[in-house]
Design an enzyme around this catalytic site. Structure first.
Site, short mmCIF file in Angstrom:
data_model
loop_
_atom_site.label_atom_id
_atom_site.label_comp_id
_atom_site.label_asym_id
_atom_site.label_seq_id
_atom_site.Cartn_x
_atom_site.Cartn_y
_atom_site.Cartn_z
N ASN A 52 0.97 -1.23 -0.07
CA ASN A 52 0.09 0.01 0.11
C ASN A 52 0.68 1.15 0.12
O ASN A 52 1.55 1.50 -0.89
CB ASN A 52 -1.06 0.09 0.96
CG ASN A 52 -0.57 -0.36 2.80
OD1 ASN A 52 -0.21 -1.23 2.85
ND2 ASN A 52 -0.54 0.71 3.38
N ASP A 53 0.94 2.27 0.88
CA ASP A 53 1.37 3.42 0.98
C ASP A 53 2.79 3.38 0.65
O ASP A 53 3.73 2.82 1.04
CB ASP A 53 1.39 4.38 2.33
CG ASP A 53 -0.03 4.03 2.75
OD1 ASP A 53 -0.85 3.74 2.18
OD2 ASP A 53 -0.06 4.55 4.04
N GLN A 69 4.90 0.26 2.31
CA GLN A 69 4.12 -0.76 3.10
C GLN A 69 3.97 -2.17 2.43
O GLN A 69 3.48 -2.06 1.30
CB GLN A 69 2.79 0.06 3.61
CG GLN A 69 2.84 1.26 4.31
CD GLN A 69 3.24 1.19 5.52
OE1 GLN A 69 2.55 0.91 6.69
NE2 GLN A 69 4.70 1.28 5.85
N PHE A 109 4.90 1.07 10.09
CA PHE A 109 4.03 2.06 9.12
C PHE A 109 4.74 3.03 8.50
O PHE A 109 5.79 2.99 8.31
CB PHE A 109 2.90 2.37 10.14
CG PHE A 109 1.82 1.43 10.38
CD1 PHE A 109 2.11 0.02 10.12
CD2 PHE A 109 0.57 1.77 10.92
CE1 PHE A 109 0.93 -0.89 10.52
CE2 PHE A 109 -0.44 0.79 11.24
CZ PHE A 109 -0.20 -0.45 11.05
N ASP A 175 2.85 8.39 10.65
CA ASP A 175 3.18 9.07 9.25
C ASP A 175 3.92 10.28 9.13
O ASP A 175 3.64 11.07 8.62
CB ASP A 175 2.06 9.05 8.52
CG ASP A 175 1.00 7.90 8.49
OD1 ASP A 175 1.37 6.87 8.94
OD2 ASP A 175 -0.25 8.16 8.13
N GLU A 228 -4.26 11.30 7.74
CA GLU A 228 -3.18 10.59 7.90
C GLU A 228 -2.02 11.14 6.51
O GLU A 228 -2.49 11.63 5.61
CB GLU A 228 -3.23 9.07 7.83
CG GLU A 228 -4.23 8.65 6.73
CD GLU A 228 -4.90 7.27 6.87
OE1 GLU A 228 -4.76 6.52 8.13
OE2 GLU A 228 -5.21 6.53 6.15
#
Length: 518
Positions: A52-53, A69, A109, A175, A228
């Site tokens: 993901n991110d 991620q 994260f 984050d 976020e």
């Protein structure tokens, strides 16, 4: 990951059990496509497993670093770690071993990375400037900020012995984005207090000891469940000599303009301590109006001689990210984009265009100049179109009501990219993109308002095997959407309702894929 496990599970359950069963039943009932047809030709995707991110974006002087991620164990969210890829040109990526792994129940994260050229951290050795990453450590009920560093160009990473470097005893504090603030001669961190809709600012002389400066928020989009993945940077205003503004971009987990997760931004001033928004507190500015643009991050340490601010985002949406019909990977990223600012009648606004490095992908080229819509129809019908295309056209409106391109056109399927004069918006309509079922919200039309200047509109489209990115009005409006078409849907056409526009110019390139490991 830009969100706590608890928050993710809550969001996942917003899809009712009935919906989940219906989606699975519909998917099993239809002919299942070979998911390899969805592997991006030129957008980044991992060789396997879930991403993901994007995180930790930094240019070290010779390579662009991209972390994500990542789940090392499967194609669903979990066991969050940082994957690592590098590129010389932002186009061709090489995957390296995992940089930071989940350890002792603490997930890795989202965060950022910098080149500590002055060795303020003391992590450098023998004159080698360290790469320093700051990331959120996630455990049950607690998120903290932590430091890792590398002195071998990111090939191996060591965790700082004094971790965590920031602990507010909060479950949704995450984050961190860090940068060197030259006027104050110190590092600045921007991090999200997610459920309180705030970003917090901290300063540090050495990337290890942090002092709180101030905070910003709530503001912007109503109905956002969280904030976020913040990013803060300064850009010149292209059409106002000598003016610069700060941009604060951040993700919201749901209720974006196309439904689901999205990215909003604010324009204002940052004095090294606090951010002041130029716009009304309840005004919402969207980075992208599509369904699949989230957790955008920008590269640090781009040389001053280059001067660009380059961004990339997760091309996905939390409403259906775990259901995408791909294997053995799940998740991909947008194209890299060059960001800018432009003074408009509505105020200063963000612009985005594909990074110039993308032009290396161009191969066969066809074009029209000062032509009719019938000329465009004829040209498109005479060609067989491959899976990866770039379309760039400037069109002159002539009492036109609705017009545009149909990409991935088949006998009964296709994705429309067009302009609707009734509402003065640009749109991507993926209602009939293909026969893949990904829940009730996927098949939809996504619109963005646009101010037509001089009766002309420019549509710049990047088309890949499973995505379409639209840059309209010279980048003031963007729409990013995943599409899952059938393998036999390879057509390209134009359409018009009412009097069609004329073609000032139209360029179409076939695009080659990057020579990665896939």
């Amino acid at each position: 990951m830009c969100r706590s496990i608890a928050w993710f599970l809550i969001k996942a359950c917003t899809c009712s059990l009935v919906f989940c069963i219906q989606s699975l039943a519909a998917a099993s009932a239809q002919e299942q496509p070979n998911s390899t047809i969805y592997r991006p030709a030129f957008h980044f995707s991992p060789e396997r497993n879930w991403i993901n991110d994007p995180a930790g974006l930094v240019f070290d002087g010779s390579e662009y670093h991209l972390f994500n991620q990542y789940n090392p164990f499967g194609d669903q969210w979990g066991h969050m770690s940082w994957s690592h890829s590098v590129s010389k040109d932002l186009v061709t990526w090489k995957e390296l071993p995992i940089a930071l792994k989940e350890e002792n129940g603490i997930g890795i994260f989202t965060g950022s990375a910098v080149l500590d050229a002055g060795n303020t951290s003391g992590f450098g050795k023998s004159g080698i400037a360290p790469l320093v990453a700051i990331y959120t450590g996630n455990s049950t009920g607690l998120q903290t900020q932590n430091v890792a560093y590398s002195i071998d160009r990111g090939r191996t990473w060591a965790r700082y012995g004094g971790n965590p470097v920031l602990d507010l005893h909060e479950s949704d504090f995450r984050d961190p984005m860090i940068f060197w603030h030259e006027p104050a001669k110190r590092w600045v961190m921007v991090a999200a207090l997610a459920l309180k809709h705030k970003v917090l600012f901290f300063s540090s002389p050495d990337l290890k000891t942090w002092t709180k400066l101030g905070e910003f928020g709530p503001a912007g989009a109503n109905g956002a469940p969280n904030w976020e993945c913040p990013n803060l940077f300064q850009l010149p205003v292209a059409n106002v000599a000598g003016q610069k503004k700060w941009v604060l971009a951040l993700g919201i987990g749901d209720n974006g303009p196309a439904g689901g997760s999205a990215t909003q931004y604010f324009i204002g001033e940052f004095d090294g301590t606090k951010f002041i928004d130029d716009n009304p507190v309840n005004q919402t500015l969207w980075v992208d109006y599509g369904s699949d643009f989230y957790a955008a991050q920008t590269w640090s340490n781009i040389p001053a001689s280059d001067g660009r601010r380059i961004a990339i985002a997760w091309m996905d949406n939390w409403r259906y990210a775990d259901k995408l019909p791909t294997s053995p990977w799940r998740g991909q990223l947008t194209s890299p984009r060059t960001l800018g600012l432009l003074q408009t009648k509505q105020g200063i606004r963000l612009t985005q265009v594909p990074a110039k490095e993308m032009e290396v992908l161009r191969e066969e080229h066809v074009q029209l100049r000062n032509a009719t819509w019938a000329d465009a129809e004829s040209m498109l019908s005479r060609h067989e179109w491959p899976e990866a295309l770039e379309i760039d056209a400037e069109l002159q409106l002539q009492d036109s009501q609705d017009f545009g391109f149909v990409v991935r056109k088949g006998d009964s399927y296709g994705t429309r990219v067009g302009y609707d004069a009734t509402w003065s918006d640009v749109y991507v309509d993926r209602s009939h993109s293909g026969d893949v079922v990904i829940g009730p919200t996927f098949a939809a039309r996504h619109e963005a308002p646009i101010a037509i200047q001089g009766g002309r509109i420019r549509l710049h489209i990047l088309l890949d095997r499973s995505s379409v990115e639209v840059f309209a009005d010279n980048g003031l409006v963007t729409i990013t959407d995943l599409i899952y078409r059938r393998s036999l849907d390879k057509g390209l056409a134009v359409y018009a309702k009412g009097k069609p526009p004329s073609v000032i110019w139209m360029d179409i390139w076939t695009l080659k894929g990057w020579t990665g490991q896939h």
